[in-house]
Write a protein that holds these residues in place. Structure first.
Motif, PDB file in Angstrom:
ATOM      1  N   GLY A   4       9.043  20.473   9.456  1.00  0.00           N
ATOM      2  CA  GLY A   4      10.374  21.049   9.569  1.00  0.00           C
ATOM      3  C   GLY A   4      10.240  22.515   9.925  1.00  0.00           C
ATOM      4  N   ASP A   5      11.145  23.027  10.734  1.00  0.00           N
ATOM      5  CA  ASP A   5      11.017  24.437  11.117  1.00  0.00           C
ATOM      6  C   ASP A   5      11.472  25.390  10.008  1.00  0.00           C
ATOM      7  N   ARG A   6      11.864  24.828   8.866  1.00  0.00           N
ATOM      8  CA  ARG A   6      12.186  25.638   7.681  1.00  0.00           C
ATOM      9  C   ARG A   6      11.274  25.305   6.503  1.00  0.00           C
ATOM     10  N   ASP A   7      10.141  24.635   6.804  1.00  0.00           N
ATOM     11  CA  ASP A   7       9.156  24.328   5.765  1.00  0.00           C
ATOM     12  C   ASP A   7       8.654  25.618   5.126  1.00  0.00           C
ATOM     13  N   GLN A   8       8.535  25.603   3.825  1.00  0.00           N
ATOM     14  CA  GLN A   8       7.932  26.707   3.079  1.00  0.00           C
ATOM     15  C   GLN A   8       7.015  26.096   2.035  1.00  0.00           C
ATOM     16  N   SER A   9       5.910  26.777   1.754  1.00  0.00           N
ATOM     17  CA  SER A   9       4.979  26.270   0.763  1.00  0.00           C
ATOM     18  C   SER A   9       4.609  27.374  -0.208  1.00  0.00           C
ATOM     19  N   THR A  30      -2.237  13.938  17.941  1.00  0.00           N
ATOM     20  CA  THR A  30      -1.804  14.006  19.340  1.00  0.00           C
ATOM     21  C   THR A  30      -0.314  14.286  19.517  1.00  0.00           C
ATOM     22  N   HIS A  31       0.478  14.151  18.451  1.00  0.00           N
ATOM     23  CA  HIS A  31       1.919  14.373  18.553  1.00  0.00           C
ATOM     24  C   HIS A  31       2.408  15.170  17.345  1.00  0.00           C
ATOM     25  N   LEU A  32       3.371  16.046  17.594  1.00  0.00           N
ATOM     26  CA  LEU A  32       4.005  16.821  16.528  1.00  0.00           C
ATOM     27  C   LEU A  32       5.511  16.685  16.668  1.00  0.00           C
ATOM     28  N   LEU A  33       6.141  16.107  15.661  1.00  0.00           N
ATOM     29  CA  LEU A  33       7.598  16.035  15.595  1.00  0.00           C
ATOM     30  C   LEU A  33       8.061  17.224  14.761  1.00  0.00           C
ATOM     31  N   THR A  34       8.821  18.118  15.363  1.00  0.00           N
ATOM     32  CA  THR A  34       9.401  19.244  14.644  1.00  0.00           C
ATOM     33  C   THR A  34      10.880  18.972  14.479  1.00  0.00           C
ATOM     34  N   GLY A  98      15.601  17.890  16.884  1.00  0.00           N
ATOM     35  CA  GLY A  98      14.158  18.132  16.873  1.00  0.00           C
ATOM     36  C   GLY A  98      13.536  17.940  18.232  1.00  0.00           C
ATOM     37  N   ARG A  99      12.209  18.094  18.252  1.00  0.00           N
ATOM     38  CA  ARG A  99      11.450  17.914  19.500  1.00  0.00           C
ATOM     39  C   ARG A  99      10.091  17.337  19.189  1.00  0.00           C
ATOM     40  N   ILE A 100       9.484  16.742  20.194  1.00  0.00           N
ATOM     41  CA  ILE A 100       8.127  16.207  20.061  1.00  0.00           C
ATOM     42  C   ILE A 100       7.234  16.949  21.044  1.00  0.00           C
ATOM     43  N   ASP A 101       6.148  17.501  20.519  1.00  0.00           N
ATOM     44  CA  ASP A 101       5.116  18.096  21.350  1.00  0.00           C
ATOM     45  C   ASP A 101       3.942  17.132  21.354  1.00  0.00           C
ATOM     46  N   SER A 102       3.319  16.986  22.506  1.00  0.00           N
ATOM     47  CA  SER A 102       2.169  16.074  22.620  1.00  0.00           C
ATOM     48  C   SER A 102       1.038  16.772  23.334  1.00  0.00           C
TER      49      SER A 102
END
Length: 103
Positions: A4-9, A30-34, A98-102
Motif C-alpha cells: 500500500g502506498d500508505r504502508d508504515q512499519s 516479478t510483479h508489484l501491486l501497489t 492501484g497499479r501493477i509494475d512488472s
C-alpha cells in the motif's frame, strides 16, 4: 508482491518504500501491486485469532482478492491467462485504486 502506498512499519522509519524492497531487490519477485491509499492490512486477516484491519475500503479489498486469485491460478497453471487478463483490466480501467509494475 503487494504494498500500500500508505504502508508504515514500526520496524522501519523509511515509510511505504520499505515494503517494496522484496520486489525491488529480489530477482524472483516479478510483479508489484501497489494499492493507492492502502495501509498495511487492507481487509486481510493478520493472524489466526485477529479480525482487525487498518484499511476497510471495500473496493481495494475486492481488487486485492481478484488479483491475488488470478495470480495464483496463473502461477499454478502456466496455460491459465487469469493474471494477464486481471492485470490488463486494472491498467485499462485507468483506476485510481492501484497499479501493477512488472519486471
Amino acid at each position: 508482491m503487494v504494498a500500500g502506498d500508505r504502508d508504515q512499519s514500526l520496524m522501519s522509519g523509511r515509510g511505504p518504500d520499505w515494503f517494496t524492497d522484496a520486489y525491488t531487490h529480489s530477482p524472483g519477485a516479478t510483479h508489484l501491486l501497489t494499492l493507492f491509499g492502502a495501509e498495511h492490512s487492507p481487509g486481510g486477516i493478520p493472524n489466526w485469532e485477529a479480525a482487525e484491519t487498518t484499511d476497510e475500503n471495500p473496493e481495494r479489498v475486492a481488487v486485492l482478492q481478484r488479483l491475488t486469485a488470478a495470480y495464483l491460478r496463473s502461477a499454478l497453471n502456466p496455460s491459465d491467462t487469469s493474471w494477464k487478463r486481471a492485470s490488463c483490466a486494472l491498467a485499462d480501467a485507468g483506476s485510481a485504486i492501484g497499479r501493477i509494475d512488472s519486471k
